[in-house]
Design a protein around this motif. Structure first.
Motif, PDB file in Angstrom:
ATOM      1  N   ASP A  62       0.821  -1.215   0.000  1.00 31.77           N
ATOM      2  CA  ASP A  62       0.000   0.000   0.000  1.00 31.77           C
ATOM      3  C   ASP A  62       0.853   1.262   0.000  1.00 31.77           C
ATOM      4  O   ASP A  62       0.427   2.304  -0.518  1.00 31.77           O
ATOM      5  CB  ASP A  62      -0.889   0.037   1.251  1.00 31.77           C
ATOM      6  CG  ASP A  62      -2.132  -0.830   1.167  1.00 31.77           C
ATOM      7  OD1 ASP A  62      -2.618  -1.094   0.055  1.00 31.77           O
ATOM      8  OD2 ASP A  62      -2.624  -1.234   2.239  1.00 31.77           O
ATOM      9  N   MET A  63       2.051   1.190   0.606  1.00 35.29           N
ATOM     10  CA  MET A  63       2.847   2.405   0.786  1.00 35.29           C
ATOM     11  C   MET A  63       3.277   3.030  -0.536  1.00 35.29           C
ATOM     12  O   MET A  63       3.722   4.183  -0.571  1.00 35.29           O
ATOM     13  CB  MET A  63       4.075   2.137   1.668  1.00 35.29           C
ATOM     14  CG  MET A  63       5.209   1.423   0.969  1.00 35.29           C
ATOM     15  SD  MET A  63       6.699   1.325   2.006  1.00 35.29           S
ATOM     16  CE  MET A  63       6.201   0.184   3.273  1.00 35.29           C
ATOM     17  N   ARG A  64       3.155   2.300  -1.634  1.00 32.93           N
ATOM     18  CA  ARG A  64       3.535   2.830  -2.945  1.00 32.93           C
ATOM     19  C   ARG A  64       2.395   3.612  -3.613  1.00 32.93           C
ATOM     20  O   ARG A  64       2.547   4.066  -4.752  1.00 32.93           O
ATOM     21  CB  ARG A  64       3.985   1.689  -3.857  1.00 32.93           C
ATOM     22  CG  ARG A  64       5.245   0.979  -3.360  1.00 32.93           C
ATOM     23  CD  ARG A  64       5.729  -0.078  -4.327  1.00 32.93           C
ATOM     24  NE  ARG A  64       6.910  -0.768  -3.825  1.00 32.93           N
ATOM     25  CZ  ARG A  64       8.163  -0.344  -3.977  1.00 32.93           C
ATOM     26  NH1 ARG A  64       8.406   0.779  -4.617  1.00 32.93           N
ATOM     27  NH2 ARG A  64       9.177  -1.042  -3.491  1.00 32.93           N
ATOM     28  N   PHE A  65       1.296   3.794  -2.914  1.00 30.04           N
ATOM     29  CA  PHE A  65       0.116   4.422  -3.498  1.00 30.04           C
ATOM     30  C   PHE A  65      -0.301   5.627  -2.652  1.00 30.04           C
ATOM     31  O   PHE A  65      -1.097   5.501  -1.715  1.00 30.04           O
ATOM     32  CB  PHE A  65      -1.008   3.396  -3.612  1.00 30.04           C
ATOM     33  CG  PHE A  65      -0.633   2.229  -4.495  1.00 30.04           C
ATOM     34  CD1 PHE A  65      -0.883   2.266  -5.852  1.00 30.04           C
ATOM     35  CD2 PHE A  65       0.026   1.126  -3.963  1.00 30.04           C
ATOM     36  CE1 PHE A  65      -0.507   1.210  -6.673  1.00 30.04           C
ATOM     37  CE2 PHE A  65       0.400   0.060  -4.770  1.00 30.04           C
ATOM     38  CZ  PHE A  65       0.134   0.111  -6.133  1.00 30.04           C
ATOM     39  N   PRO A  66       0.226   6.810  -2.995  1.00 27.55           N
ATOM     40  CA  PRO A  66      -0.020   8.006  -2.178  1.00 27.55           C
ATOM     41  C   PRO A  66      -1.498   8.349  -2.010  1.00 27.55           C
ATOM     42  O   PRO A  66      -1.882   8.941  -0.995  1.00 27.55           O
ATOM     43  CB  PRO A  66       0.712   9.114  -2.938  1.00 27.55           C
ATOM     44  CG  PRO A  66       1.745   8.412  -3.755  1.00 27.55           C
ATOM     45  CD  PRO A  66       1.158   7.084  -4.107  1.00 27.55           C
ATOM     46  N   HIS A  88      14.077   1.358  -1.315  1.00 23.91           N
ATOM     47  CA  HIS A  88      12.852   2.153  -1.257  1.00 23.91           C
ATOM     48  C   HIS A  88      12.246   2.356   0.127  1.00 23.91           C
ATOM     49  O   HIS A  88      11.402   3.241   0.296  1.00 23.91           O
ATOM     50  CB  HIS A  88      11.772   1.498  -2.141  1.00 23.91           C
ATOM     51  CG  HIS A  88      12.147   1.385  -3.575  1.00 23.91           C
ATOM     52  ND1 HIS A  88      11.592   0.440  -4.426  1.00 23.91           N
ATOM     53  CD2 HIS A  88      13.014   2.097  -4.333  1.00 23.91           C
ATOM     54  CE1 HIS A  88      12.095   0.584  -5.631  1.00 23.91           C
ATOM     55  NE2 HIS A  88      12.976   1.565  -5.600  1.00 23.91           N
ATOM     56  N   TRP A  89      12.589   1.546   1.100  1.00 25.11           N
ATOM     57  CA  TRP A  89      11.903   1.533   2.397  1.00 25.11           C
ATOM     58  C   TRP A  89      11.878   2.908   3.057  1.00 25.11           C
ATOM     59  O   TRP A  89      10.809   3.464   3.330  1.00 25.11           O
ATOM     60  CB  TRP A  89      12.572   0.506   3.294  1.00 25.11           C
ATOM     61  CG  TRP A  89      12.082   0.364   4.705  1.00 25.11           C
ATOM     62  CD1 TRP A  89      12.744   0.716   5.842  1.00 25.11           C
ATOM     63  CD2 TRP A  89      10.845  -0.230   5.143  1.00 25.11           C
ATOM     64  NE1 TRP A  89      12.022   0.399   6.962  1.00 25.11           N
ATOM     65  CE2 TRP A  89      10.848  -0.190   6.563  1.00 25.11           C
ATOM     66  CE3 TRP A  89       9.754  -0.779   4.488  1.00 25.11           C
ATOM     67  CZ2 TRP A  89       9.791  -0.670   7.330  1.00 25.11           C
ATOM     68  CZ3 TRP A  89       8.691  -1.267   5.247  1.00 25.11           C
ATOM     69  CH2 TRP A  89       8.724  -1.209   6.649  1.00 25.11           C
ATOM     70  N   HIS A  90      13.021   3.479   3.294  1.00 24.00           N
ATOM     71  CA  HIS A  90      13.076   4.756   4.006  1.00 24.00           C
ATOM     72  C   HIS A  90      12.439   5.884   3.207  1.00 24.00           C
ATOM     73  O   HIS A  90      11.679   6.690   3.746  1.00 24.00           O
ATOM     74  CB  HIS A  90      14.525   5.115   4.358  1.00 24.00           C
ATOM     75  CG  HIS A  90      15.147   4.240   5.391  1.00 24.00           C
ATOM     76  ND1 HIS A  90      15.590   2.959   5.116  1.00 24.00           N
ATOM     77  CD2 HIS A  90      15.415   4.458   6.708  1.00 24.00           C
ATOM     78  CE1 HIS A  90      16.100   2.425   6.224  1.00 24.00           C
ATOM     79  NE2 HIS A  90      16.005   3.311   7.198  1.00 24.00           N
ATOM     80  N   VAL A  91      12.750   5.948   1.918  1.00 21.88           N
ATOM     81  CA  VAL A  91      12.285   7.093   1.131  1.00 21.88           C
ATOM     82  C   VAL A  91      10.771   7.065   0.967  1.00 21.88           C
ATOM     83  O   VAL A  91      10.112   8.121   1.049  1.00 21.88           O
ATOM     84  CB  VAL A  91      13.009   7.154  -0.231  1.00 21.88           C
ATOM     85  CG1 VAL A  91      12.633   5.995  -1.130  1.00 21.88           C
ATOM     86  CG2 VAL A  91      12.731   8.489  -0.920  1.00 21.88           C
ATOM     87  N   LEU A  92      10.169   5.902   0.750  1.00 18.90           N
ATOM     88  CA  LEU A  92       8.724   5.835   0.606  1.00 18.90           C
ATOM     89  C   LEU A  92       8.014   6.203   1.910  1.00 18.90           C
ATOM     90  O   LEU A  92       7.029   6.959   1.905  1.00 18.90           O
ATOM     91  CB  LEU A  92       8.299   4.433   0.168  1.00 18.90           C
ATOM     92  CG  LEU A  92       8.525   4.076  -1.301  1.00 18.90           C
ATOM     93  CD1 LEU A  92       8.226   2.596  -1.526  1.00 18.90           C
ATOM     94  CD2 LEU A  92       7.665   4.932  -2.215  1.00 18.90           C
ATOM     95  N   LEU A  93       8.482   5.666   3.013  1.00 20.06           N
ATOM     96  CA  LEU A  93       7.834   5.945   4.291  1.00 20.06           C
ATOM     97  C   LEU A  93       7.983   7.409   4.691  1.00 20.06           C
ATOM     98  O   LEU A  93       7.037   8.034   5.191  1.00 20.06           O
ATOM     99  CB  LEU A  93       8.389   5.023   5.373  1.00 20.06           C
ATOM    100  CG  LEU A  93       7.995   3.554   5.210  1.00 20.06           C
ATOM    101  CD1 LEU A  93       8.825   2.672   6.130  1.00 20.06           C
ATOM    102  CD2 LEU A  93       6.514   3.353   5.474  1.00 20.06           C
ATOM    103  N   ARG A  94       9.154   7.976   4.452  1.00 19.78           N
ATOM    104  CA  ARG A  94       9.331   9.401   4.743  1.00 19.78           C
ATOM    105  C   ARG A  94       8.438  10.260   3.855  1.00 19.78           C
ATOM    106  O   ARG A  94       7.857  11.251   4.302  1.00 19.78           O
ATOM    107  CB  ARG A  94      10.802   9.806   4.567  1.00 19.78           C
ATOM    108  CG  ARG A  94      11.741   9.201   5.612  1.00 19.78           C
ATOM    109  CD  ARG A  94      13.152   9.767   5.460  1.00 19.78           C
ATOM    110  NE  ARG A  94      13.146  11.200   5.749  1.00 19.78           N
ATOM    111  CZ  ARG A  94      14.002  12.080   5.227  1.00 19.78           C
ATOM    112  NH1 ARG A  94      14.932  11.659   4.364  1.00 19.78           N
ATOM    113  NH2 ARG A  94      13.946  13.340   5.554  1.00 19.78           N
ATOM    114  N   ALA A  95       8.300   9.857   2.596  1.00 23.74           N
ATOM    115  CA  ALA A  95       7.434  10.604   1.683  1.00 23.74           C
ATOM    116  C   ALA A  95       5.986  10.577   2.157  1.00 23.74           C
ATOM    117  O   ALA A  95       5.288  11.601   2.109  1.00 23.74           O
ATOM    118  CB  ALA A  95       7.540  10.047   0.274  1.00 23.74           C
ATOM    119  N   ARG A  96       5.508   9.409   2.609  1.00 21.81           N
ATOM    120  CA  ARG A  96       4.129   9.328   3.078  1.00 21.81           C
ATOM    121  C   ARG A  96       3.924  10.207   4.310  1.00 21.81           C
ATOM    122  O   ARG A  96       2.861  10.814   4.468  1.00 21.81           O
ATOM    123  CB  ARG A  96       3.755   7.879   3.394  1.00 21.81           C
ATOM    124  CG  ARG A  96       3.847   6.886   2.243  1.00 21.81           C
ATOM    125  CD  ARG A  96       2.873   7.160   1.105  1.00 21.81           C
ATOM    126  NE  ARG A  96       3.358   8.148   0.181  1.00 21.81           N
ATOM    127  CZ  ARG A  96       4.160   7.908  -0.872  1.00 21.81           C
ATOM    128  NH1 ARG A  96       4.582   6.678  -1.102  1.00 21.81           N
ATOM    129  NH2 ARG A  96       4.518   8.880  -1.684  1.00 21.81           N
TER     130      ARG A  96
END
Length: 275
Positions: free
Chosen positions: A155-159, A187-195
């Motif tokens: 799910d984290m890949r879908f803003p 991708h783990w850190h960058v996606l979670l920080r972006a969310r």
């Protein structure tokens, strides 16, 4: 409010996984935690679909979930089981999160919406939808003084999901996961920080880590991120453990005032072809 991310190395036996989880939750409770999140596939990390079918229990009267409810009551905290497989009538499974109150009752459930279906060059097609049925509803629940938003792993890949949760009042978003090592490193850190940044919310990500009985390896590195996108706590390894942080709802207010992206968002038409 104190929150905890529980990092695990779940295997093929639900009873063994629950036995491994209990001391981690007890450790979190001893640190005064109000809410604890476990990873995706907490209760069973299957080797294959047949193995999953042989051990997945129906939701009603689920033996491990019943005991998690007892644990929540005994320890006096909210326990959020990141996910477990639940058999459905069509022969597939729901990848379901379950939140328990300190009274032991179930407060909310969420079925993972986004499923990984991919055709990768040089590899066989992967169809998560052949085993799982995607959920259809975003879920939030009051968790005073926060509102909790639910998500699971991919799910984290879908803003859009996270924007929907934030606009529905969520200011603490759970991301239980079982990320592979290569995608975790990339991708783990960058996606979670972006969310966290785009919603001005706290993000708590509880991870599976290490080499599992099914032969898979997962990344670990459970994280808690503040509404400004700063990693405020991390288990910088793939071993089981407990990550505890105290969070403040005022930080959400301040982040959203400084960058009012939710308030400034506008609807727009899709692009048309020119030339």
């Amino acid at each position: 409010m104190k929150i905890a991310a529980i990092q695990m190395r779940s295997g093929l036996d639900p009873e063994a996984n629950l036995a491994a989880l209990e001391p981690l939750l007890t450790e979190a409770a001893a640190q005064g935690v109000d809410y604890a999140l476990t990873p995706e596939v907490t209760m069973i990390f299957p080797e294959n679909r047949d193995q999953l079918r042989s051990v997945a229990a129906p939701f009603e009267g689920h033996p491990q979930l019943a005991r998690v409810g007892d644990l929540a009551k005994r320890l006096g905290l909210h326990i959020h089981i990141g996910s477990l497989p639940i058999p459905l009538e069509d022969g597939r499974f729901a990848n379901r999160s379950v939140l328990f109150a300190p009274t032991g009752e179930q407060l909310a459930t969420y079925d993972k919406i986004h499923l990984f279906d991919a055709d990768i060059a040089g590899l066989n097609a992967y169809r998560e939808s052949a085993t799982y049925k995607g959920g259809e509803e975003a879920v939030t629940v009051p968790l005073d003084p926060f509102t909790l938003g639910f998500s699971i792993c991919y799910d984290m890949r879908f803003p859009k999901l996270y924007n929907t949760l934030a606009n529905a009042g969520a200011n603490l978003i759970a991301v239980p996961a079982a990320f592979t090592v290569p995608t975790g490193q990339a991708h783990w850190h960058v996606l979670l920080r972006a969310r966290a940044i785009e919603t001005g919310s706290y993000v708590i990500a509880a991870a599976q880590g290490g080499t599992h009985a099914n032969g898979r390896s997962t990344y670990g590195h459970s994280l808690i991120i503040d509404p400004w996108g700063k990693v405020i706590a991390e288990l910088d390894h793939d071993e089981p453990g407990v990550l505890v942080v105290e969070i403040d709802p005022q930080a959400v207010v301040e982040a959203r005032q400084r960058i009012p992206a939710l308030a400034n968002a506008r609807d727009f038409a899709k692009p048309s072809l020119h030339g």
